[in-house]
Design a protein around this motif. Structure first.
Motif, PDB file in Angstrom:
ATOM      1  N   GLY A 334       0.819  -1.216   0.012  1.00  0.00           N
ATOM      2  CA  GLY A 334       0.199   0.139   0.061  1.00  0.00           C
ATOM      3  C   GLY A 334       0.936   1.193  -0.125  1.00  0.00           C
ATOM      4  O   GLY A 334       0.539   2.300  -0.599  1.00  0.00           O
ATOM      5  N   SER A 335       1.934   1.109   0.721  1.00  0.00           N
ATOM      6  CA  SER A 335       2.831   2.276   0.662  1.00  0.00           C
ATOM      7  C   SER A 335       3.242   2.772  -0.697  1.00  0.00           C
ATOM      8  O   SER A 335       3.733   3.845  -1.023  1.00  0.00           O
ATOM      9  CB  SER A 335       4.059   2.167   2.029  1.00  0.00           C
ATOM     10  OG  SER A 335       3.440   1.976   3.158  1.00  0.00           O
ATOM     11  N   LEU A 338       0.824   4.035  -3.109  1.00  0.00           N
ATOM     12  CA  LEU A 338       0.582   5.613  -2.473  1.00  0.00           C
ATOM     13  C   LEU A 338       1.691   6.473  -3.153  1.00  0.00           C
ATOM     14  O   LEU A 338       1.562   7.475  -3.531  1.00  0.00           O
ATOM     15  CB  LEU A 338       0.202   5.745  -1.149  1.00  0.00           C
ATOM     16  CG  LEU A 338      -0.780   4.911  -0.553  1.00  0.00           C
ATOM     17  CD1 LEU A 338      -0.854   5.205   0.846  1.00  0.00           C
ATOM     18  CD2 LEU A 338      -2.103   5.978  -1.116  1.00  0.00           C
ATOM     19  N   LEU A 342       1.422   9.563  -5.925  1.00  0.00           N
ATOM     20  CA  LEU A 342       1.965  10.838  -5.455  1.00  0.00           C
ATOM     21  C   LEU A 342       3.077  11.455  -6.442  1.00  0.00           C
ATOM     22  O   LEU A 342       2.712  12.563  -7.153  1.00  0.00           O
ATOM     23  CB  LEU A 342       2.551  10.993  -4.244  1.00  0.00           C
ATOM     24  CG  LEU A 342       3.149  12.150  -3.803  1.00  0.00           C
ATOM     25  CD1 LEU A 342       1.897  13.209  -3.663  1.00  0.00           C
ATOM     26  CD2 LEU A 342       3.724  11.981  -2.259  1.00  0.00           C
TER      27      LEU A 342
END
Length: 368
Positions: A334-335, A338, A342
């Motif tokens: 998930g990190s 994300l 970005l």
């Protein structure tokens, strides 16, 4: 014939009507008669005036009553006053005996009764007389403080004639009342370091006795006065006394061990009696109960049973389970996603800015 009930002074006979002297002249024919004599005539008949020959019944003299031991002997149809002294008592007490006599023959049986008197505030009559023997009895307690004199009218009858006699009973006061004190019970609290001679909380006893003088009281404390710490002042000769601390407490030295005292105070009304009279006299004793609690000083250590201690221990432990491998995987994936999202947004933003604000110089642009 003379009636038994003929009144006093009744004229029975005039001898002048039956006696004559024809040989004499006046005043020599006057007779002088002597006092009547003969069987049964003594004091029963007389001449009125003396020597006149007029025989009359004399005035009856009140019969005399003799008090011998506890016997009051009175002829029937007589009146007299007798005095008898009786002590206060709870039991049936023989006061005396009234005895009437009947001069008639044959004699009839005489019945005795109390016709009046003998009432007390609690009872209609505290006396009873045996109707056959005339024995007078006290059937309940006679209270000298309430009534000291009883005037009884004792009646005797033979069925035809009735006679009465007045009996006055004097009640001799006895010491039969206990001293009564106010207050009758009390609770007191005193510090352990109270000064000797102090009037404890200004406490005092005020005592009364219906049949004793205020100076007759004597005060003493029973076995509850351990180590004689307490006393009364004055301890005799007054109806008012105060409670004092007679000696100091010694808990540290081990002399005293109790902190709560129960005192039984005795109030006796024998202070005015000498040694010999005190042994013979009737003495009454009243009681008062006092509860005294000794308060320890703040620095005083009172030995008490130890209380149990409870210790609570809290253990914390972080334990990782190998079966939970997906947790870090999901977090890492998930990190990364994300972060990529970005970066993409930043690039798109830069391109849009570049299109809106061109900074290239044209070929035909003239220099200054």
């Amino acid at each position: 014939m003379v009636s038994e009930t003929a009144a006093n002074g009744t004229s029975l006979l005039d001898l002048n009507k039956f006696c004559f002297d024809e040989d004499s002249e006046a005043p020599n024919n006057k007779f002088n008669f002597t006092t009547p004599s003969g069987v049964g005539s003594s004091h029963r008949f007389l001449q009125d005036p003396a020597g006149s020959g007029k025989i009359v019944l004399p005035a009856r003299r009140p019969a005399q009553c003799a008090l011998t031991d506890t016997l009051v002997a009175c002829p029937l149809c007589s009146r007299c006053f007798v005095y008898w002294r009786a002590h206060s008592s709870n039991d049936v007490t023989r006061v005396g005996q009234v005895r009437a006599t009947d001069g008639d023959f044959p004699q009839s049986s005489i019945v005795y009764s109390v016709s009046s008197g003998g009432a007390s505030p609690q009872y209609p009559n505290i006396f009873w007389i045996n109707p056959k023997t005339g024995e007078l009895q006290l059937i309940t307690k006679a209270d000298y403080e309430t009534t000291s004199i009883y005037i009884l009218r004792i009646q005797a009858t033979n069925g035809e004639d009735t006679s009465s006699v007045t009996v006055t009973v004097n009640i001799i006061g006895e010491n039969d009342e206990k001293p009564m004190c106010t207050p009758n019970s009390y609770f007191l609290a005193i510090p352990v370091d109270l000064k000797v001679g102090t009037n404890i909380q200004n406490f005092k006893l005020t005592c009364t006795d219906l049949d004793s003088s205020p100076k007759s009281f004597r005060y003493s404390i029973g076995p509850g006065n351990i180590n004689s710490h307490f006393t009364f002042s004055p301890n005799a000769g007054s109806n008012v006394t105060r409670l004092l601390l007679a000696s100091s407490f010694d808990y540290e030295g081990g002399l005293d061990k109790i902190w709560d005292y129960t005192l039984l105070v005795y109030i006796t009304d024998d202070n005015l009696l000498s040694g010999r009279r005190k042994a013979e006299a009737l003495v009454e004793t009243g009681t008062v109960t006092l509860s005294i609690k000794v308060l320890p000083h703040p620095t005083t250590i009172i030995t008490t049973a130890p209380r149990p201690r409870i210790t609570y221990q809290v253990f914390r432990e972080n334990v990782y389970s190998p079966s939970a491998w997906y947790v870090p995987f999901v977090v890492t994936t998930g990190s990364v996603l994300l972060l990529g999202l970005l970066v993409s947004l930043i690039i798109l933003l830069a391109k849009a800015i570049h299109r809106c604000c061109p900074c290239k110089m044209g070929k035909n642009k003239k220099p200054l």
